[in-house]
Design an enzyme around this catalytic site. Structure first.
Site, PDB file in Angstrom:
ATOM      1  N   LYS A 198      -1.668   1.676   4.978  1.00  0.00           N
ATOM      2  CA  LYS A 198      -2.349   0.870   3.956  1.00  0.00           C
ATOM      3  C   LYS A 198      -2.989  -0.307   4.671  1.00  0.00           C
ATOM      4  O   LYS A 198      -2.287  -1.170   5.210  1.00  0.00           O
ATOM      5  CB  LYS A 198      -1.370   0.411   2.870  1.00  0.00           C
ATOM      6  CG  LYS A 198      -2.065  -0.392   1.764  1.00  0.00           C
ATOM      7  CD  LYS A 198      -1.198  -0.539   0.513  1.00  0.00           C
ATOM      8  CE  LYS A 198      -1.889  -1.416  -0.522  1.00  0.00           C
ATOM      9  NZ  LYS A 198      -1.211  -1.426  -1.824  1.00  0.00           N
ATOM     10  N   GLU A 221       2.037  -0.958   6.093  1.00  0.00           N
ATOM     11  CA  GLU A 221       0.987  -1.868   5.596  1.00  0.00           C
ATOM     12  C   GLU A 221       0.907  -3.154   6.424  1.00  0.00           C
ATOM     13  O   GLU A 221       1.499  -4.171   6.067  1.00  0.00           O
ATOM     14  CB  GLU A 221       1.216  -2.225   4.114  1.00  0.00           C
ATOM     15  CG  GLU A 221       0.073  -3.064   3.553  1.00  0.00           C
ATOM     16  CD  GLU A 221       0.292  -3.554   2.127  1.00  0.00           C
ATOM     17  OE1 GLU A 221      -0.659  -4.085   1.540  1.00  0.00           O
ATOM     18  OE2 GLU A 221       1.414  -3.413   1.599  1.00  0.00           O
TER      19      GLU A 221
END
Length: 296
Positions: free
Chosen positions: A214, A177
């Site tokens: 992400k 992420e």
């Protein structure tokens, strides 16, 4: 085998991933949004009791089901607690058929070179071993990018993939992420550099290995299609990043193949003061809107 079944569910299932992983720094804000002020608790222990109560209330809602929710990201404290008399990850997987993930990062370092890399994660192997005692499928770790600084973004991506390889070696699925801050004045330039770096690092992954990504919803529709289609990417999920739920869902619809993994936008409108029916209706509305946007 749990892992293989979970892999198939994330790969082929219809739905989104609920991010229920606010940790030390973000918990007071999450509780405040839920109608719980710092006057309602005296220390961290009481604070985490209250946030677990909120998460358990969400997870035990009938509408929080595998027809629309594929997975849920947990904070370590949540993983070690129980919901309905079972360890949280077991409850999610065994009772709800929802795939549990674990947030493993320890927060962000000070900003430098236009980014915040992750703080060191001491005893990561021990934490991963602990996660393996539960039916946890994967992990998540977050960095933040503010400026299109070539060196800074490379630092973020290099660190993310180094940690991802450690996680893969333990037989867990990493969610990488590298968030691009939605208020960045040069957001699209950050995204251009980030995508190029991620594509390069994917090539260095061992044959047969995959990661999840992400990412912040991009400025340009369909911008991450190359990553969505990449054989070394299991799934690309979107963070809400401070957008309202409606705005985040509208942006998500412009990016087919990405699914939501919202945190703030997911719990928007929930309150401790709501009756069980009001609470259930509010969370059902949220789940439905995010599910529909993730289906596009």
């Amino acid at each position: 085998m749990d892992y293989q079944k979970q892999l198939e569910q994330i790969k082929n299932g219809s739905g989104f991933i609920a991010a229920l992983d606010q940790s030390g720094g973000s918990t007071p804000k999450a509780l405040e949004n839920y109608g719980v002020t710092d006057a309602d608790y005296n220390n961290d222990e009481e604070m985490f009791d209250l946030v677990h109560e909120m998460r358990a209330r969400i997870m035990t809602c009938d509408c929080f089901d595998d027809k629309r929710v594929l997975g849920a990201i947990l904070f370590e404290d949540t993983m070690e607690r129980e919901v309905n008399g079972k360890p949280t990850a077991n409850y999610l997987w065994e009772d709800k058929n929802i795939v549990p993930f674990l947030k493993v990062d320890k927060g962000l370092a000070e900003q430098m070179s236009g980014v915040q890399v992750m703080r060191p994660i001491p005893n990561l192997d021990l934490l991963l071993d602990k996660a393996k005692n539960y039916p946890v499928f994967g992990t998540k770790m977050r960095s933040v990018i503010y400026e299109p600084n070539v060196d800074g973004i490379e630092l973020v991506v290099q660190q993310q993939f180094d940690v991802a390889k450690q996680i893969l070696s333990k037989g867990l699925m990493p969610i990488v992420e590298p968030e691009v801050n939605i208020d960045s004045a040069e957001k699209h330039d950050c995204e251009l550099l980030l995508k190029a770096d991620i594509l390069r690092h994917l090539e260095y992954l061992d044959e047969g290995h995959q990661v999840m990504l992400k990412l912040t919803l991009p400025e340009e529709s369909g911008f991450y299609q190359q990553l969505i289609d990449h054989p070394k990417v299991l799934k690309v999920v979107a963070l809400s990043g401070g957008y309202s739920r409606h705005k985040a869902c509208e942006k998500l619809k412009q990016n087919p193949g990405m699914i939501a993994s919202f945190s703030r936008a997911f719990t928007e409108g929930l309150s401790k003061q709501q009756s069980d029916k009001e609470f259930a209706d509010t969370i059902n509305t949220s789940i439905e809107e995010i599910y529909e946007a993730s289906k596009v």
